[in-house]
Write a protein that holds these residues in place. Structure first.
Motif, PDB file in Angstrom:
ATOM      1  N   GLU A   1       0.824  -1.217   0.000  1.00 53.29           N
ATOM      2  CA  GLU A   1       0.000   0.000   0.000  1.00 53.29           C
ATOM      3  C   GLU A   1       0.856   1.265   0.000  1.00 53.29           C
ATOM      4  O   GLU A   1       0.467   2.297  -0.545  1.00 53.29           O
ATOM      5  N   SER A   2       2.027   1.182   0.633  1.00 56.61           N
ATOM      6  CA  SER A   2       2.916   2.347   0.724  1.00 56.61           C
ATOM      7  C   SER A   2       4.115   2.231  -0.204  1.00 56.61           C
ATOM      8  O   SER A   2       5.026   3.059  -0.139  1.00 56.61           O
ATOM      9  N   MET A   3       4.124   1.215  -1.075  1.00 64.36           N
ATOM     10  CA  MET A   3       5.335   0.912  -1.830  1.00 64.36           C
ATOM     11  C   MET A   3       5.771   2.060  -2.744  1.00 64.36           C
ATOM     12  O   MET A   3       6.960   2.396  -2.805  1.00 64.36           O
ATOM     13  N   GLU A   4       4.838   2.691  -3.436  1.00 61.51           N
ATOM     14  CA  GLU A   4       5.233   3.734  -4.377  1.00 61.51           C
ATOM     15  C   GLU A   4       5.924   4.895  -3.660  1.00 61.51           C
ATOM     16  O   GLU A   4       6.959   5.399  -4.118  1.00 61.51           O
ATOM     17  N   ASP A   5       5.371   5.298  -2.511  1.00 62.13           N
ATOM     18  CA  ASP A   5       5.984   6.381  -1.737  1.00 62.13           C
ATOM     19  C   ASP A   5       7.371   5.975  -1.238  1.00 62.13           C
ATOM     20  O   ASP A   5       8.318   6.769  -1.283  1.00 62.13           O
ATOM     21  N   ILE A   6       7.484   4.723  -0.769  1.00 60.87           N
ATOM     22  CA  ILE A   6       8.754   4.250  -0.220  1.00 60.87           C
ATOM     23  C   ILE A   6       9.813   4.140  -1.322  1.00 60.87           C
ATOM     24  O   ILE A   6      10.953   4.578  -1.152  1.00 60.87           O
ATOM     25  N   VAL A   7       9.428   3.559  -2.461  1.00 59.07           N
ATOM     26  CA  VAL A   7      10.374   3.410  -3.578  1.00 59.07           C
ATOM     27  C   VAL A   7      10.849   4.776  -4.069  1.00 59.07           C
ATOM     28  O   VAL A   7      12.042   4.988  -4.325  1.00 59.07           O
ATOM     29  N   THR A   8       9.928   5.715  -4.177  1.00 60.78           N
ATOM     30  CA  THR A   8      10.281   7.074  -4.617  1.00 60.78           C
ATOM     31  C   THR A   8      11.280   7.712  -3.652  1.00 60.78           C
ATOM     32  O   THR A   8      12.283   8.307  -4.068  1.00 60.78           O
ATOM     33  N   ALA A   9      11.006   7.565  -2.353  1.00 59.96           N
ATOM     34  CA  ALA A   9      11.894   8.155  -1.346  1.00 59.96           C
ATOM     35  C   ALA A   9      13.265   7.493  -1.362  1.00 59.96           C
ATOM     36  O   ALA A   9      14.299   8.162  -1.204  1.00 59.96           O
ATOM     37  N   LEU A  10      13.291   6.178  -1.576  1.00 60.73           N
ATOM     38  CA  LEU A  10      14.561   5.441  -1.559  1.00 60.73           C
ATOM     39  C   LEU A  10      15.450   5.810  -2.742  1.00 60.73           C
ATOM     40  O   LEU A  10      16.667   5.970  -2.593  1.00 60.73           O
ATOM     41  N   ILE A  11      14.873   5.941  -3.930  1.00 64.13           N
ATOM     42  CA  ILE A  11      15.705   6.283  -5.089  1.00 64.13           C
ATOM     43  C   ILE A  11      16.203   7.727  -4.979  1.00 64.13           C
ATOM     44  O   ILE A  11      17.335   8.050  -5.391  1.00 64.13           O
ATOM     45  N   LYS A  12      15.405   8.607  -4.367  1.00 62.85           N
ATOM     46  CA  LYS A  12      15.873   9.976  -4.104  1.00 62.85           C
ATOM     47  C   LYS A  12      17.038   9.958  -3.121  1.00 62.85           C
ATOM     48  O   LYS A  12      18.008  10.719  -3.274  1.00 62.85           O
ATOM     49  N   LEU A  13      16.943   9.095  -2.118  1.00 64.63           N
ATOM     50  CA  LEU A  13      18.015   8.981  -1.121  1.00 64.63           C
ATOM     51  C   LEU A  13      19.287   8.451  -1.769  1.00 64.63           C
ATOM     52  O   LEU A  13      20.397   8.891  -1.429  1.00 64.63           O
ATOM     53  N   CYS A  14      19.151   7.534  -2.729  1.00 57.34           N
ATOM     54  CA  CYS A  14      20.324   7.049  -3.475  1.00 57.34           C
ATOM     55  C   CYS A  14      20.993   8.197  -4.234  1.00 57.34           C
ATOM     56  O   CYS A  14      22.224   8.268  -4.308  1.00 57.34           O
ATOM     57  N   GLY A  15      20.175   9.072  -4.779  1.00 57.40           N
ATOM     58  CA  GLY A  15      20.707  10.180  -5.567  1.00 57.40           C
ATOM     59  C   GLY A  15      21.366  11.259  -4.734  1.00 57.40           C
ATOM     60  O   GLY A  15      22.290  11.935  -5.197  1.00 57.40           O
ATOM     61  N   SER A  16      20.901  11.417  -3.480  1.00 57.40           N
ATOM     62  CA  SER A  16      21.419  12.508  -2.643  1.00 57.40           C
ATOM     63  C   SER A  16      22.328  12.026  -1.521  1.00 57.40           C
ATOM     64  O   SER A  16      22.793  12.835  -0.712  1.00 57.40           O
ATOM     65  N   ALA A  17      22.580  10.734  -1.448  1.00 54.81           N
ATOM     66  CA  ALA A  17      23.364  10.168  -0.337  1.00 54.81           C
ATOM     67  C   ALA A  17      24.708  10.869  -0.183  1.00 54.81           C
ATOM     68  O   ALA A  17      25.413  11.116  -1.163  1.00 54.81           O
ATOM     69  N   SER A  18      25.048  11.187   1.064  1.00 54.25           N
ATOM     70  CA  SER A  18      26.296  11.908   1.329  1.00 54.25           C
ATOM     71  C   SER A  18      27.479  10.976   1.549  1.00 54.25           C
ATOM     72  O   SER A  18      28.622  11.427   1.597  1.00 54.25           O
ATOM     73  N   CYS A  19      27.203   9.674   1.710  1.00 53.79           N
ATOM     74  CA  CYS A  19      28.301   8.732   1.957  1.00 53.79           C
ATOM     75  C   CYS A  19      27.902   7.331   1.487  1.00 53.79           C
ATOM     76  O   CYS A  19      26.742   7.071   1.154  1.00 53.79           O
ATOM     77  N   GLY A  20      28.872   6.445   1.495  1.00 56.38           N
ATOM     78  CA  GLY A  20      28.645   5.085   1.018  1.00 56.38           C
ATOM     79  C   GLY A  20      27.665   4.299   1.853  1.00 56.38           C
ATOM     80  O   GLY A  20      26.887   3.486   1.326  1.00 56.38           O
ATOM     81  N   GLU A  21      27.667   4.516   3.174  1.00 57.72           N
ATOM     82  CA  GLU A  21      26.771   3.743   4.048  1.00 57.72           C
ATOM     83  C   GLU A  21      25.309   4.062   3.766  1.00 57.72           C
ATOM     84  O   GLU A  21      24.461   3.167   3.708  1.00 57.72           O
ATOM     85  N   VAL A  22      25.006   5.356   3.586  1.00 60.30           N
ATOM     86  CA  VAL A  22      23.627   5.759   3.297  1.00 60.30           C
ATOM     87  C   VAL A  22      23.178   5.172   1.959  1.00 60.30           C
ATOM     88  O   VAL A  22      22.072   4.630   1.843  1.00 60.30           O
ATOM     89  N   PHE A  23      24.046   5.257   0.953  1.00 60.94           N
ATOM     90  CA  PHE A  23      23.704   4.697  -0.358  1.00 60.94           C
ATOM     91  C   PHE A  23      23.486   3.188  -0.260  1.00 60.94           C
ATOM     92  O   PHE A  23      22.542   2.651  -0.862  1.00 60.94           O
ATOM     93  N   LEU A  24      24.329   2.501   0.489  1.00 61.17           N
ATOM     94  CA  LEU A  24      24.215   1.047   0.628  1.00 61.17           C
ATOM     95  C   LEU A  24      22.872   0.654   1.233  1.00 61.17           C
ATOM     96  O   LEU A  24      22.200  -0.267   0.748  1.00 61.17           O
ATOM     97  N   LEU A  25      22.450   1.348   2.290  1.00 62.68           N
ATOM     98  CA  LEU A  25      21.183   1.017   2.950  1.00 62.68           C
ATOM     99  C   LEU A  25      19.994   1.268   2.027  1.00 62.68           C
ATOM    100  O   LEU A  25      19.087   0.433   1.926  1.00 62.68           O
ATOM    101  N   ALA A  26      20.010   2.416   1.340  1.00 67.95           N
ATOM    102  CA  ALA A  26      18.889   2.743   0.447  1.00 67.95           C
ATOM    103  C   ALA A  26      18.832   1.792  -0.742  1.00 67.95           C
ATOM    104  O   ALA A  26      17.750   1.310  -1.129  1.00 67.95           O
ATOM    105  N   SER A  27      19.987   1.495  -1.335  1.00 64.35           N
ATOM    106  CA  SER A  27      20.006   0.610  -2.512  1.00 64.35           C
ATOM    107  C   SER A  27      19.689  -0.833  -2.132  1.00 64.35           C
ATOM    108  O   SER A  27      19.067  -1.564  -2.912  1.00 64.35           O
TER     109      SER A  27
END
Length: 513
Positions: free
Chosen positions: A301-327
């Motif tokens: 039910e919340s997948m579209e919002d979550i997926v959108t937020a996660l790919i944005k986080l991949c694009g703006s991640a400030s370090c490798g750990e943040v990118f790893l968790l989001a991806s």
């Protein structure tokens, strides 16, 4: 736990202190020793936080010691080493008595637990007495009957001790949860969360106890209060650890935890650390290794919002750990619903991920590359992904990933590199249905690299899964452009059945000397 992350000498010295104390306790029969008034005052000053941490450490340490002794008894009993069986029984008895007395002195133990303690101490004494009888006889028939009796008592002691430790840990966990629920102090709540987080590192059994006692509910209450926003990341990290077991995920589902995660992820004003830890929880609950998928109904039910937020986080991640968790969260999500892949394509995910691969600040390890290529492999199932991959020069990136090698001798890093190679080959095979992709791959010398991976076990770290994926990719390219494969390679790698080519390549360096 932090106490376990020390060098071996320090750990040995700490364990030695416990060993000598139990002998003293046994001899003195736990008689109280007088304390000077000044010293007594110093003891009272200890904070409740330190008491909680010390009690948890004591339980875990002593529990490990007793379990080890009981395990030794089973082995020595099987071999008929009666002198050692008795000495081990005496030591185990000492350890159990010391643990019970020390814990009782620190806590007002519940009445149900007191009954278990009394019963356990009686069984330990019975075990010591019955093993002593076996020292004074060589009658084989008697010893055989005693072995069966001792084995039965020992099994009973082992089960009772495990249950008592679980009850004691549950009691300590309840205290920590009450601190989280009732305190207004950021320090007290943060310290209690730290202790819970430390406990989760001790294995799934403890995570089950923590979940059963309601920790997930308490942690999400924190994550729903703005006044505790500085604790969101800490609390969510604990939630992610607890959700390694089904009981934790079930608790998350009951408190609508997925909605809370979606709220945190989609709020770009939240701290990046909080959104990263929310992504970690999503990665944990969507892990393919979980057998139960009941919780995924509300997740969709919340997948579209979550997926959108996660790919944005991949694009703006400030370090490798943040990118790893989001991806990692995205990679898991793409496995169980094709709609997630369609959403990602609409969000320009291929561009974002391939651009991230050029940024060593974000994608700096084989583990991050593993997540990226997993997403690409799942997106490549969709035909509309091929033009985007071409546009973003994704074929070049896939060929680079086929050359991924570990930078250290770490087994986990080596395994990650194998997964990267395998998934890169799988992605290339899927995309090569498109003639333009296949032609580009051939022009970029994909065929020689795939042949090298097939023929040289060292290039693929002796991985059979990489070999199968490379053979499949090679055959897909050969089907579209047969002239790109030399006759010898075609005879060995393309023409035979896949299993025959696999056997040929997997035995290439086998020695019969």
């Amino acid at each position: 736990m932090h106490s376990l992350q020390v060098d071996s000498v320090q750990r040995w010295m700490e364990d030695l202190r416990h060993m000598t104390e139990v002998e003293c306790m046994c001899v003195l029969q736990a008689k109280a020793i007088g304390v000077e008034e000044d010293a007594q005052g110093e003891l009272i000053v200890a904070t409740r936080d330190h008491v909680a941490r010390d009690n948890l450490q004591t339980l875990l340490r002593r529990g490990l010691v007793v379990s080890t002794e009981l395990g030794k008894m089973f082995q020595r009993l099987e071999k008929g080493l009666w002198q050692r069986v008795h000495s081990t029984a005496v030591r185990a008895n000492c350890h159990v008595r010391s643990l019970v007395h020390e814990y009782s002195a620190a806590r007002n133990t519940p009445s149900e637990m007191q009954k278990y303690e009394k019963s356990l101490l009686e069984k330990c004494m019975e075990l010591t007495t019955i093993t002593e009888k076996c020292l004074h006889t060589e009658d084989e028939f008697f010893l055989k009957s005693m072995r069966e009796a001792i084995n039965e008592i020992l099994t009973d002691v082992s089960d009772s001790f495990s249950h008592m430790i679980d009850m004691a840990l549950a009691n300590e966990i309840q205290i920590l949860i009450r601190q989280i629920e009732l305190s207004d102090s950021m320090y007290t709540i943060g310290s209690a969360i730290s202790n819970l987080l430390s406990l989760t590192q001790d294995g799934p059994q403890l995570c089950r106890i923590i979940a059963k006692e309601g920790a997930v509910v308490a942690l999400f209450k924190i994550c729903r209060q703005d006044c505790f926003s500085d604790l969101y990341a800490h609390a969510l990290r604990a939630v992610a650890s607890i959700c390694c077991v089904e009981e934790g995920i079930n608790q998350l589902e009951k408190v609508d935890g997925i909605l809370c995660l979606a709220d945190i992820l989609t709020d770009e004003n939240r701290a990046e650390s909080a959104r990263a830890e929310a992504a970690a929880v999503v990665a944990q609950i969507t892990s393919p290794r979980h057998t139960s998928t009941q919780h995924l109904g509300s997740f969709l039910e919340s997948m579209e919002d979550i997926v959108t937020a996660l790919i944005k986080l991949c694009g703006s991640a400030s370090c490798g750990e943040v990118f790893l968790l989001a991806s990692a969260a995205l990679a898991n999500i793409t496995f169980f619903d094709s709609m997630a892949c369609e959403i990602l394509l609409q969000l320009n995910a291929i561009h974002i991920l391939l651009q991230a691969c050029k940024d060593r600040q974000r994608v700096d390890t084989p583990y991050s590359k593993d997540q990226v290529v997993t997403i690409l492999a799942n997106l490549s199932v969709l035909e509309q992904s091929a033009p985007e991959v071409l546009q973003e020069k994704g074929v070049e990136r896939l060929l680079q990933l086929l050359g991924e090698k570990p930078s250290s001798s770490s087994p986990s890093e080596g395994a990650a590199c194998e997964r990267v190679q395998q998934k890169a080959a799988v992605t290339l095979a899927r995309l090569s249905r498109d003639p333009d992709i296949a032609q580009t791959a051939i022009q970029l010398q994909a065929v020689p690299r795939l042949i090298q991976l097939c023929r040289s076990p060292a290039e693929r770290n002796n991985s059979d899964s990489v070999l199968v994926a490379c053979l499949a990719a090679l055959r897909r390219l050969a089907a579209g452009c047969p002239d790109s494969i030399e006759a010898t390679d075609h005879q060995q790698l393309i023409k035979p059945r896949l299993v025959d080519s696999f056997l040929l390549c997997s035995n290439m360096e086998e020695s019969f000397v």
